[in-house]
Design a protein around this motif. Structure first.
Motif, mmCIF file in Angstrom:
data_model
loop_
_atom_site.group_PDB
_atom_site.id
_atom_site.type_symbol
_atom_site.label_atom_id
_atom_site.label_comp_id
_atom_site.label_asym_id
_atom_site.label_seq_id
_atom_site.Cartn_x
_atom_site.Cartn_y
_atom_site.Cartn_z
ATOM 1 N N LEU A 294 26.191 19.761 21.186
ATOM 2 C CA LEU A 294 25.972 20.946 20.356
ATOM 3 C C LEU A 294 24.948 20.670 19.263
ATOM 4 C CD1 LEU A 294 26.684 23.823 19.439
ATOM 5 C CD2 LEU A 294 28.583 22.847 18.140
ATOM 6 N N LEU A 295 25.074 19.515 18.601
ATOM 7 C CA LEU A 295 24.118 19.162 17.547
ATOM 8 C C LEU A 295 22.719 18.982 18.118
ATOM 9 C CD1 LEU A 295 26.232 16.637 15.419
ATOM 10 C CD2 LEU A 295 25.721 19.035 14.915
ATOM 11 N N GLY A 296 22.629 18.425 19.326
ATOM 12 C CA GLY A 296 21.323 18.279 19.965
ATOM 13 C C GLY A 296 20.675 19.624 20.236
ATOM 14 N N TYR A 297 21.491 20.572 20.683
ATOM 15 C CA TYR A 297 20.965 21.927 20.912
ATOM 16 C C TYR A 297 20.468 22.549 19.613
ATOM 17 C CZ TYR A 297 21.245 27.007 21.304
ATOM 18 O OH TYR A 297 20.986 28.348 21.219
ATOM 19 N N LEU A 298 21.244 22.412 18.542
ATOM 20 C CA LEU A 298 20.840 22.999 17.265
ATOM 21 C C LEU A 298 19.574 22.332 16.729
ATOM 22 C CD1 LEU A 298 24.328 23.368 15.518
ATOM 23 C CD2 LEU A 298 22.956 25.161 16.606
ATOM 24 N N ALA A 299 19.462 21.014 16.899
ATOM 25 C CA ALA A 299 18.255 20.320 16.438
ATOM 26 C C ALA A 299 17.033 20.769 17.236
ATOM 27 C CB ALA A 299 18.442 18.804 16.560
ATOM 28 N N LEU A 300 17.190 20.908 18.542
ATOM 29 C CA LEU A 300 16.069 21.361 19.376
ATOM 30 C C LEU A 300 15.670 22.785 19.018
ATOM 31 C CD1 LEU A 300 14.147 20.888 21.745
ATOM 32 C CD2 LEU A 300 15.959 21.667 23.287
ATOM 33 N N LEU A 301 16.664 23.643 18.798
ATOM 34 C CA LEU A 301 16.376 25.028 18.415
ATOM 35 C C LEU A 301 15.619 25.075 17.092
ATOM 36 C CD1 LEU A 301 16.727 28.098 18.747
ATOM 37 C CD2 LEU A 301 18.977 27.865 17.662
ATOM 38 N N THR A 302 16.071 24.288 16.117
ATOM 39 C CA THR A 302 15.407 24.264 14.815
ATOM 40 C C THR A 302 13.976 23.751 14.931
ATOM 41 O OG1 THR A 302 17.551 23.841 13.762
ATOM 42 C CG2 THR A 302 15.585 23.435 12.442
ATOM 43 N N ALA A 303 13.764 22.730 15.769
ATOM 44 C CA ALA A 303 12.417 22.175 15.940
ATOM 45 C C ALA A 303 11.471 23.197 16.551
ATOM 46 C CB ALA A 303 12.482 20.918 16.809
ATOM 47 N N VAL A 304 11.935 23.902 17.579
ATOM 48 C CA VAL A 304 11.078 24.909 18.216
ATOM 49 C C VAL A 304 10.772 26.041 17.245
ATOM 50 C CG1 VAL A 304 10.951 26.606 20.075
ATOM 51 C CG2 VAL A 304 11.898 24.336 20.529
ATOM 52 N N LEU A 305 11.775 26.483 16.502
ATOM 53 C CA LEU A 305 11.548 27.566 15.541
ATOM 54 C C LEU A 305 10.625 27.115 14.407
ATOM 55 C CD1 LEU A 305 15.106 29.162 15.297
ATOM 56 C CD2 LEU A 305 13.099 30.056 16.482
ATOM 57 N N ALA A 306 10.702 25.840 14.045
ATOM 58 C CA ALA A 306 9.793 25.334 13.011
ATOM 59 C C ALA A 306 8.349 25.468 13.457
ATOM 60 C CB ALA A 306 10.128 23.878 12.698
ATOM 61 N N ALA A 307 8.082 25.144 14.732
ATOM 62 C CA ALA A 307 6.722 25.286 15.247
ATOM 63 C C ALA A 307 6.289 26.744 15.271
ATOM 64 C CB ALA A 307 6.636 24.679 16.653
ATOM 65 N N VAL A 308 7.223 27.624 15.617
ATOM 66 C CA VAL A 308 6.903 29.056 15.688
ATOM 67 C C VAL A 308 6.615 29.613 14.302
ATOM 68 C CG1 VAL A 308 7.818 31.325 16.283
ATOM 69 C CG2 VAL A 308 8.213 29.390 17.819
ATOM 70 N N PHE A 309 7.339 29.132 13.301
ATOM 71 C CA PHE A 309 7.232 29.718 11.966
ATOM 72 C C PHE A 309 6.310 28.951 11.027
ATOM 73 C CE2 PHE A 309 10.931 31.951 13.482
ATOM 74 C CZ PHE A 309 10.801 33.201 12.890
ATOM 75 N N VAL A 310 5.474 28.086 11.554
ATOM 76 C CA VAL A 310 4.470 27.425 10.720
ATOM 77 C C VAL A 310 3.602 28.441 9.967
ATOM 78 C CG1 VAL A 310 2.308 26.106 10.840
ATOM 79 C CG2 VAL A 310 4.389 25.204 11.879
ATOM 80 N N PRO A 311 3.057 29.476 10.624
ATOM 81 C CA PRO A 311 2.244 30.447 9.871
ATOM 82 C C PRO A 311 3.033 31.179 8.795
ATOM 83 C CG PRO A 311 1.937 30.710 12.238
ATOM 84 C CD PRO A 311 3.109 29.814 12.067
ATOM 85 N N VAL A 312 4.302 31.461 9.060
ATOM 86 C CA VAL A 312 5.122 32.185 8.089
ATOM 87 C C VAL A 312 5.329 31.342 6.839
ATOM 88 C CG1 VAL A 312 7.380 33.214 7.663
ATOM 89 C CG2 VAL A 312 6.275 33.530 9.880
ATOM 90 N N GLN A 313 5.739 30.082 7.025
ATOM 91 C CA GLN A 313 5.963 29.223 5.872
ATOM 92 C C GLN A 313 4.659 28.940 5.119
ATOM 93 O OE1 GLN A 313 8.749 28.160 4.429
ATOM 94 N NE2 GLN A 313 9.825 29.469 5.876
#
Length: 345
Positions: A294-313
């Motif tokens: 479960l933690l691995g899934y959450l870490a992977l999800l956060t990493a992918v979303l971080a890449a997606v939201f680079v322009p937003v941040q």
């Protein structure tokens, strides 16, 4: 009187475009690594769960056909004793606290790396981290103190709730009623102070090469002298957060569902082999593996979303830097970029 937070909306977009175009995959991934540890992408994920039942025999009463009339709920033998799970729960909580503190420490370092990257328009993670590590330690300690402001009433609320649930004294009800608004107020104050710190005090610390307390002392006259401008900034930032939150919910739901598919398939395949949910819950090793998955899934999800939201941040932080420089020219970290984006208008 011009409102700097409103005027900076378009300028922040141009500054973001200047940094991220033309597309550079290496720089984008480096920024995604930094954003991953900032912990405020605004991304929302989805959760999925499945329930099952087993037909094992039990001497206890059952609910449903053939069960005692008027009885609600379900009573039966569990595959484990709750006391047996307490050491596992305590271990998981301890590990979560340690991991959370390490994440917060790295995140404090990355706050400086992010601002320096936007300031210099190039990402050098190791160089900027080494340069500002001492300041980041001060920021980390400051944020730990802020966290305790929320954690203490939250702990009191938890203990009060447990006391009520176990038939404790009636004073627990009064404590719960008192702590709920206190917790909400503490959360709002901490969120405001932390937001002002990372968006405005950190740039002051970088520019003036000072610690967290000196950074606040230097920024305080600007904050109080231009309090109307910063009040408008808070309102504008709140509106931007609503937009980002809505976008994050949609993107997070789609990305979360796509990433969850292989984990769900693995669970469907491995669950019967491990003996079902009851066997997993009664086996500490299997339970630990499930939590790790479960933690691995959450870490992977956060990493992918971080890449997606680079322009937003990037946009949100450039917006804050523009407002800071407009309210006090002595704290302007991006004078050349400010001039470039405003000359094009």
């Amino acid at each position: 009187m011009p409102w700097y937070a409103v005027e900076a909306l378009d300028d922040a977009f141009d500054a973001t475009k200047a940094l991220l175009t033309p597309f550079d995959a290496r720089q984008w991934l480096a920024l995604a690594f930094v954003v991953f540890f900032l912990g405020n992408t605004g991304a929302g994920g989805t959760s999925a769960g499945a329930g099952g039942s087993s037909g094992t025999a039990s001497d206890g009463p059952r609910v449903g056909p053939g069960g005692p009339p008027g009885q609600m709920g379900w009573e039966g033998d569990l595959p484990f004793a709750f006391g047996e799970l307490l050491p596992i729960i305590a271990g998981v909580v301890a590990v979560a606290i340690v991991v959370g503190l390490l994440y917060a420490l790295v995140g404090s370092v990355m706050e400086f790396v992010f601002v320096e990257s936007l300031r210099r328009q190039r990402v050098r993670i190791r160089r900027y981290a080494d340069q500002h590590f001492g300041q980041a330690l001060g920021l980390f300690a400051f944020r730990v103190v802020l966290g305790l402001v929320v954690a203490l009433p939250a702990l009191g609320l938890l203990l009060g709730g447990l006391s009520l649930a176990t038939g404790g004294p009636s004073v627990a009800l009064g404590a719960v009623v008192l702590l709920v608004p206190l917790l909400v107020l503490a959360g709002l104050v901490v969120a405001l102070v932390d937001g002002l710190t990372v968006n405005f005090v950190v740039p002051v610390m970088i520019l003036k090469d000072v610690g967290i307390l000196d950074g606040w002392r230097r920024f305080w006259p600007t904050l109080t002298g231009q309090w109307r401008q910063y009040a408008v900034y808070v309102l504008v930032r709140f509106g931007l957060s609503l937009v980002v939150g809505s976008l994050a919910s949609v993107v997070g739901g789609v990305v979360g569902a796509v990433l969850f598919a292989p984990f769900a398939a693995l669970g469907v395949v491995s669950l019967p082999a491990l003996g079902g949910p009851g066997a997993i819950l009664s086996n500490p090793v299997a339970l630990a593996l499930g939590i790790a998955l479960l933690l691995g899934y959450l870490a992977l999800l956060t990493a992918v979303l971080a890449a997606v939201f680079v322009p937003v941040q990037t946009y949100l932080r450039y917006h804050a830097l523009l407002v800071l420089g407009d309210t006090d020219g002595n704290f302007d970290l991006i004078p050349e970029l400010r001039g470039d984006v405003r000359e094009t208008r």
